[in-house]
Motif scaffolding. Structure first.
Motif, PDB file in Angstrom:
ATOM      1  N   UNK A 111     -26.472 -35.463 -51.549  1.00 30.33           N
ATOM      2  CA  UNK A 111     -27.486 -34.462 -51.927  1.00 30.33           C
ATOM      3  C   UNK A 111     -27.072 -33.082 -51.419  1.00 30.33           C
ATOM      4  N   UNK A 112     -26.519 -33.019 -50.216  1.00 28.02           N
ATOM      5  CA  UNK A 112     -26.030 -31.742 -49.677  1.00 28.02           C
ATOM      6  C   UNK A 112     -24.928 -31.187 -50.580  1.00 28.02           C
ATOM      7  N   UNK A 113     -23.972 -32.023 -50.943  1.00 29.58           N
ATOM      8  CA  UNK A 113     -22.858 -31.566 -51.785  1.00 29.58           C
ATOM      9  C   UNK A 113     -23.359 -31.102 -53.146  1.00 29.58           C
ATOM     10  N   UNK A 114     -24.259 -31.862 -53.742  1.00 31.00           N
ATOM     11  CA  UNK A 114     -24.806 -31.514 -55.053  1.00 31.00           C
ATOM     12  C   UNK A 114     -25.583 -30.200 -54.991  1.00 31.00           C
ATOM     13  N   UNK A 115     -26.432 -30.072 -53.976  1.00 23.09           N
ATOM     14  CA  UNK A 115     -27.257 -28.871 -53.836  1.00 23.09           C
ATOM     15  C   UNK A 115     -26.403 -27.648 -53.514  1.00 23.09           C
ATOM     16  N   UNK A 116     -25.430 -27.809 -52.630  1.00 25.19           N
ATOM     17  CA  UNK A 116     -24.555 -26.682 -52.290  1.00 25.19           C
ATOM     18  C   UNK A 116     -23.749 -26.233 -53.507  1.00 25.19           C
ATOM     19  N   UNK A 117     -23.286 -27.176 -54.297  1.00 20.02           N
ATOM     20  CA  UNK A 117     -22.552 -26.838 -55.521  1.00 20.02           C
ATOM     21  C   UNK A 117     -23.452 -26.061 -56.479  1.00 20.02           C
ATOM     22  N   UNK A 118     -24.668 -26.553 -56.684  1.00 19.15           N
ATOM     23  CA  UNK A 118     -25.610 -25.870 -57.580  1.00 19.15           C
ATOM     24  C   UNK A 118     -25.961 -24.484 -57.040  1.00 19.15           C
ATOM     25  N   UNK A 119     -26.108 -24.365 -55.720  1.00 17.48           N
ATOM     26  CA  UNK A 119     -26.422 -23.079 -55.082  1.00 17.48           C
ATOM     27  C   UNK A 119     -25.344 -22.044 -55.401  1.00 17.48           C
ATOM     28  N   UNK A 120     -24.087 -22.462 -55.303  1.00 16.25           N
ATOM     29  CA  UNK A 120     -22.972 -21.560 -55.601  1.00 16.25           C
ATOM     30  C   UNK A 120     -22.930 -21.252 -57.100  1.00 16.25           C
ATOM     31  N   UNK A 121     -23.050 -22.270 -57.936  1.00 11.98           N
ATOM     32  CA  UNK A 121     -22.990 -22.062 -59.381  1.00 11.98           C
ATOM     33  C   UNK A 121     -24.106 -21.143 -59.880  1.00 11.98           C
ATOM     34  N   UNK A 122     -25.312 -21.318 -59.322  1.00  6.45           N
ATOM     35  CA  UNK A 122     -26.466 -20.513 -59.749  1.00  6.45           C
ATOM     36  C   UNK A 122     -26.602 -19.206 -58.968  1.00  6.45           C
ATOM     37  N   UNK A 123     -25.758 -19.051 -57.954  1.00  8.78           N
ATOM     38  CA  UNK A 123     -25.850 -17.878 -57.070  1.00  8.78           C
ATOM     39  C   UNK A 123     -27.264 -17.735 -56.511  1.00  8.78           C
ATOM     40  N   UNK A 124     -27.719 -18.804 -55.878  1.00  8.60           N
ATOM     41  CA  UNK A 124     -29.075 -18.861 -55.350  1.00  8.60           C
ATOM     42  C   UNK A 124     -29.418 -17.789 -54.329  1.00  8.60           C
ATOM     43  N   UNK A 125     -28.431 -17.256 -53.647  1.00 11.20           N
ATOM     44  CA  UNK A 125     -28.663 -16.215 -52.641  1.00 11.20           C
ATOM     45  C   UNK A 125     -29.189 -14.921 -53.250  1.00 11.20           C
ATOM     46  N   UNK A 126     -29.074 -14.760 -54.554  1.00 11.92           N
ATOM     47  CA  UNK A 126     -29.551 -13.532 -55.198  1.00 11.92           C
ATOM     48  C   UNK A 126     -31.058 -13.363 -55.006  1.00 11.92           C
ATOM     49  N   UNK A 127     -31.779 -14.453 -54.816  1.00  8.42           N
ATOM     50  CA  UNK A 127     -33.231 -14.368 -54.611  1.00  8.42           C
ATOM     51  C   UNK A 127     -33.589 -13.472 -53.429  1.00  8.42           C
ATOM     52  N   UNK A 128     -32.691 -13.354 -52.466  1.00 10.50           N
ATOM     53  CA  UNK A 128     -32.964 -12.544 -51.272  1.00 10.50           C
ATOM     54  C   UNK A 128     -32.775 -11.041 -51.507  1.00 10.50           C
ATOM     55  N   UNK A 129     -32.230 -10.656 -52.623  1.00 13.33           N
ATOM     56  CA  UNK A 129     -32.004  -9.233 -52.889  1.00 13.33           C
ATOM     57  C   UNK A 129     -33.320  -8.519 -53.154  1.00 13.33           C
ATOM     58  N   UNK A 130     -33.462  -7.306 -52.662  1.00 12.96           N
ATOM     59  CA  UNK A 130     -34.690  -6.539 -52.897  1.00 12.96           C
ATOM     60  C   UNK A 130     -34.972  -6.388 -54.393  1.00 12.96           C
ATOM     61  N   UNK A 131     -36.207  -6.586 -54.769  1.00  7.61           N
ATOM     62  CA  UNK A 131     -36.614  -6.411 -56.150  1.00  7.61           C
ATOM     63  C   UNK A 131     -36.380  -7.627 -57.028  1.00  7.61           C
ATOM     64  N   UNK A 132     -35.687  -8.642 -56.528  1.00  5.17           N
ATOM     65  CA  UNK A 132     -35.368  -9.815 -57.349  1.00  5.17           C
ATOM     66  C   UNK A 132     -36.623 -10.587 -57.743  1.00  5.17           C
ATOM     67  N   UNK A 133     -37.628 -10.616 -56.882  1.00  4.48           N
ATOM     68  CA  UNK A 133     -38.829 -11.376 -57.173  1.00  4.48           C
ATOM     69  C   UNK A 133     -39.895 -10.533 -57.848  1.00  4.48           C
ATOM     70  N   UNK A 134     -39.578  -9.313 -58.155  1.00  4.17           N
ATOM     71  CA  UNK A 134     -40.537  -8.421 -58.802  1.00  4.17           C
ATOM     72  C   UNK A 134     -41.044  -7.388 -57.820  1.00  4.17           C
ATOM     73  N   UNK A 135     -41.995  -6.535 -58.282  1.00  8.38           N
ATOM     74  CA  UNK A 135     -42.502  -5.477 -57.403  1.00  8.38           C
ATOM     75  C   UNK A 135     -43.256  -6.060 -56.217  1.00  8.38           C
ATOM     76  N   UNK A 136     -43.231  -5.323 -55.126  1.00  6.53           N
ATOM     77  CA  UNK A 136     -43.922  -5.731 -53.910  1.00  6.53           C
ATOM     78  C   UNK A 136     -45.416  -5.471 -54.077  1.00  6.53           C
ATOM     79  N   UNK A 137     -46.201  -6.539 -54.149  1.00  7.52           N
ATOM     80  CA  UNK A 137     -47.649  -6.402 -54.325  1.00  7.52           C
ATOM     81  C   UNK A 137     -48.396  -6.425 -52.999  1.00  7.52           C
ATOM     82  N   UNK A 138     -47.692  -6.417 -51.885  1.00  5.06           N
ATOM     83  CA  UNK A 138     -48.335  -6.492 -50.573  1.00  5.06           C
ATOM     84  C   UNK A 138     -48.468  -5.112 -49.913  1.00  5.06           C
ATOM     85  N   UNK A 139     -48.790  -4.125 -50.701  1.00  5.31           N
ATOM     86  CA  UNK A 139     -48.899  -2.780 -50.134  1.00  5.31           C
ATOM     87  C   UNK A 139     -50.207  -2.566 -49.457  1.00  5.31           C
TER      88      UNK A 139
END
Length: 139
Positions: A111-139
């Protein structure tokens, strides 16, 4: 083209990574069904523990499905899944003399190997980039 758009994976790797997570979700659903099937035969002193384990499959299957659907909109989900499965794999390797520890290490390691492979293929780390999840509604 923005820097964020150019950082996204191309179609084939993205679809492959999503497919891997969808397969993982489907396998987890089968394992959940099997766990439910076995519950009536569990000793009373282990019933709650086995039920907790069975319901945990729903959580992990759901996480895999959410990642298959929106791999770059789930901030922290990839990492939580990986941390848990790595921790279980490492623990199983430390207690190989315990019944089923070898099987647990192999399955969770897969499961680790499968998930890590998918993480790299999908570039899952992009979710952490500012603005990736939409505008900040917590103002």
């Amino acid at each position: 083209m923005t820097a964020l758009e150019s950082a996204r994976p191309t179609r084939v790797p993205d679809r492959t990574g999503r497919a891997l997570m969808a397969i993982l979700a489907a396998i987890t659903a089968v394992v959940f069904a099997d766990a439910l099937r076995r519950l009536p035969g569990v000793d009373e002193d282990m019933l709650l523990t086995e039920y907790w384990r069975a319901v945990g499959y729903v959580v992990f299957g759901g996480m895999a499905l959410l990642l298959a659907i929106a791999p770059r909109k789930q901030r922290g989900m990839w990492e939580l899944l990986l941390v848990h499965k790595i921790a279980v794999t490492v623990q199983a390797l430390f207690v190989l003399d315990v019944p089923n520890a070898g099987l647990t290490a192999a399955v969770d390691g897969f499961v680790v190997a499968l998930t890590a492979t998918a993480y790299v293929l999908c570039r899952g780390w992009i979710a952490w980039r500012p603005g990736q999840l939409g505008p900040d509604d917590n103002r």
